[in-house]
Design a protein around this motif. Structure first.
Motif, PDB file in Angstrom:
ATOM      1  N   GLY A 119       0.852  -1.185   0.000  1.00 48.08           N
ATOM      2  CA  GLY A 119       0.000   0.000   0.000  1.00 48.08           C
ATOM      3  C   GLY A 119       0.878   1.222   0.000  1.00 48.08           C
ATOM      4  O   GLY A 119       1.669   1.423   0.912  1.00 48.08           O
ATOM      5  N   SER A 174      -3.280  -9.442   0.649  1.00 46.65           N
ATOM      6  CA  SER A 174      -3.952  -9.536  -0.635  1.00 46.65           C
ATOM      7  C   SER A 174      -4.082 -10.997  -1.014  1.00 46.65           C
ATOM      8  O   SER A 174      -3.217 -11.794  -0.711  1.00 46.65           O
ATOM      9  N   GLN A 221      -2.929   3.261   5.331  1.00 45.28           N
ATOM     10  CA  GLN A 221      -3.926   2.661   4.463  1.00 45.28           C
ATOM     11  C   GLN A 221      -4.263   1.260   4.957  1.00 45.28           C
ATOM     12  O   GLN A 221      -3.488   0.648   5.697  1.00 45.28           O
ATOM     13  N   SER A 254      -6.179  -2.571   3.527  1.00 49.65           N
ATOM     14  CA  SER A 254      -6.626  -3.282   2.338  1.00 49.65           C
ATOM     15  C   SER A 254      -6.918  -4.734   2.667  1.00 49.65           C
ATOM     16  O   SER A 254      -6.075  -5.437   3.230  1.00 49.65           O
ATOM     17  N   THR A 301     -12.331  -4.239   0.622  1.00 51.81           N
ATOM     18  CA  THR A 301     -12.093  -3.108   1.523  1.00 51.81           C
ATOM     19  C   THR A 301     -10.826  -2.364   1.134  1.00 51.81           C
ATOM     20  O   THR A 301      -9.787  -2.981   0.907  1.00 51.81           O
ATOM     21  N   ALA A 302     -10.920  -1.036   1.078  1.00 47.84           N
ATOM     22  CA  ALA A 302      -9.729  -0.183   0.973  1.00 47.84           C
ATOM     23  C   ALA A 302     -10.007   1.072   1.783  1.00 47.84           C
ATOM     24  O   ALA A 302     -11.073   1.689   1.644  1.00 47.84           O
ATOM     25  N   THR A 303      -9.065   1.460   2.628  1.00 46.00           N
ATOM     26  CA  THR A 303      -9.274   2.565   3.555  1.00 46.00           C
ATOM     27  C   THR A 303      -8.016   3.407   3.685  1.00 46.00           C
ATOM     28  O   THR A 303      -6.914   2.947   3.383  1.00 46.00           O
ATOM     29  N   GLU A 304      -8.209   4.635   4.156  1.00 42.73           N
ATOM     30  CA  GLU A 304      -7.064   5.474   4.513  1.00 42.73           C
ATOM     31  C   GLU A 304      -7.507   6.510   5.541  1.00 42.73           C
ATOM     32  O   GLU A 304      -8.618   7.040   5.472  1.00 42.73           O
ATOM     33  N   THR A 357     -13.927   2.670   1.605  1.00 38.85           N
ATOM     34  CA  THR A 357     -14.609   2.110   0.443  1.00 38.85           C
ATOM     35  C   THR A 357     -15.029   0.668   0.725  1.00 38.85           C
ATOM     36  O   THR A 357     -14.499   0.020   1.628  1.00 38.85           O
ATOM     37  N   ARG A 400     -11.869  -3.160  -3.316  1.00 39.37           N
ATOM     38  CA  ARG A 400     -10.511  -2.773  -3.672  1.00 39.37           C
ATOM     39  C   ARG A 400     -10.240  -3.255  -5.085  1.00 39.37           C
ATOM     40  O   ARG A 400     -10.864  -4.188  -5.583  1.00 39.37           O
ATOM     41  N   ASP A 428      -4.122   2.389  -5.052  1.00 35.12           N
ATOM     42  CA  ASP A 428      -3.760   2.913  -3.731  1.00 35.12           C
ATOM     43  C   ASP A 428      -3.351   4.380  -3.819  1.00 35.12           C
ATOM     44  O   ASP A 428      -3.715   5.194  -2.959  1.00 35.12           O
ATOM     45  N   LEU A 443      -6.446   6.541  -4.403  1.00 34.03           N
ATOM     46  CA  LEU A 443      -7.229   6.637  -3.162  1.00 34.03           C
ATOM     47  C   LEU A 443      -6.682   7.746  -2.278  1.00 34.03           C
ATOM     48  O   LEU A 443      -7.421   8.610  -1.784  1.00 34.03           O
TER      49      LEU A 443
END
Length: 424
Positions: free
Chosen positions: A8, A33, A366, A368, A372-375, A389, A392, A399, A402
């Protein structure tokens, strides 16, 4: 499942208040992943209608006791930000995005975009809860720092072995070389000497084991690769161990300890550890959308509690940030000493502190997982931002883009609200 894991990568953009150049921190944040199959090519509805009313929150973590929501959504759009979110959603087939931005410790933007449940066409709203993935680690770090402030732990405390924090609770064999040397500090900084996310992350093995069983299995079967303190290797497993340290010191479950130490004192009532399957989806939790054949409901999320198990709203994270950001408006819940420790890297990697990536005086992370993907980011220009979100993508630059949602909008110098969307 692949045996190597994606990196990430976070970037910060041009401005005298920001970093002067986009910087890729290679190998800094290694997130879980799974197998990447061919892209489905499915186009998802990325409508931009937003919630504009107050809502009833999802409860205290059990999903059964409703509490009044203490938030209101932004009623005046910031076109620069909306444009960036919409472009991101279209490019990467993202069903839903939730954004929260603070300025001067006021919540100045809060908006939900798109569809929280693609199968049902449910409109996303600001009270939707999302899996945080590795943005869970910061809550573990802050809980440890709170125990440090209370004099209940020292960073140099050993974790395993006679007289150590966890003693010989875990493992059935004599501990391998250097395992009894590992300290709390090294687990926080991902410098324990092994069990990293780069290859064969233990947290993604033995899915039917409990956390306790997995720790025992790993100690028995996975020797360290390096002397503790000498090498950085992002370790979900290390933060799993920290969760058990928190439990041992507090006498509570990890979840209840974090609520007691961190969440309740700052007014967060509806964060909780998520479930694993679609049937275990909690109230006001979004539905996760897997791409490339990924199944978001195939993993033991509950066992990831202290490194990747929390679910929360974007506003939850924004509230969290304003109480640990070193800014003067709201009193931080940690001492200056502990904040400085938390935001300082190790000799093995100066760009990663205790659960936080570091770029100058910007602190961020971040997350993942499949679906799911976040920051979340604390920024030295006085802003903090959160982006969540429910999917992903493995497309190039996902990344990066995002992260850039906020920075590209910020570069257009929009007019931010002077109101505070935090009601309390």
């Amino acid at each position: 499942m692949k045996k190597t894991y994606r990196s990430g990568i976070c970037h910060f953009s041009v401005n005298p208040l920001k970093i002067t150049k986009l910087i890729t921190i290679a190998g800094l944040l290694l997130f879980a992943s799974c197998k990447k199959d061919s892209a489905s090519g499915t186009k998802t509805d990325t409508g931009t209608k937003t919630d504009t009313s107050t809502h009833t929150g999802p409860g205290t973590g059990t999903g059964t006791t409703p509490v009044p929501d203490t938030l209101i959504a932004s009623k005046i759009a910031i076109a620069a930000l909306d444009d960036e979110v919409n472009a991101f959603m279209t490019t990467y087939s993202v069903p839903a995005v939730s954004v929260a931005i603070t300025k001067g410790e006021k919540l100045v933007y809060l908006k939900a975009y798109g569809i929280s449940d693609p199968a049902k066409g449910t409109k996303a709203v600001i009270s939707d809860r999302y899996r945080l993935a590795s943005c869970s680690k910061q809550f573990t770090s802050v809980a440890i720092m709170k125990l440090l402030d209370q004099g209940k732990i020292k960073l140099e405390d050993k974790v395993f072995g006679d007289g150590a924090l966890l003693g010989k609770t875990y493992g059935t064999k004599a501990y391998g070389l250097h395992i009894t040397d590992i300290t709390v500090d090294e687990l926080l900084h991902h410098t324990s000497g092994g069990w990293g996310n780069e290859v064969d992350d233990p947290m993604f093995s033995n899915p039917t084991m409990t956390a306790a069983q997995l720790i025992t299995w790993t100690l028995d079967n996975r020797p360290l690769d390096h002397v503790p303190g000498a090498n950085y290797d992002y370790s979900n497993f290390g933060y799993c161990i920290l969760g058990r340290v928190i439990e041992k010191i507090t006498g509570q479950t990890y979840e209840e300890a974090v609520k007691t130490l961190v969440l309740k004192p700052i007014g967060i009532a509806d964060m909780t550890i998520g479930g694993n399957t679609l049937a275990q989806k909690l109230s006001k939790e979004v539905t996760y959308f897997g791409q490339y054949g990924e199944d978001p409901y195939a993993y033991n999320i509950t066992r990831m509690d202290s490194h990747g198990g929390w679910i929360a709203t974007a506003a939850d994270l924004a509230r969290f940030l304003v109480y640990i950001d070193k800014f003067p408006v709201r009193a931080d819940i940690l001492t200056t000493s502990s904040l400085n420790i938390m935001y300082t890297g190790s000799t093995a990697n100066a760009a990663y502190g205790c659960g936080w990536a570091i770029n100058g005086n910007n602190y961020f992370h971040q997350g993942s997982l499949p679906g799911t993907a976040t920051e979340q980011g604390r920024l030295d220009n006085g802003f903090n931002f959160v982006i969540l979100t429910n999917t992903r993508s493995f497309k190039t630059n996902f990344d990066y883009d995002l992260d850039q949602i906020f920075w590209r909008a910020y570069a257009k110098n929009p007019t931010w609200s002077t109101d505070d969307l935090f009601i309390n």
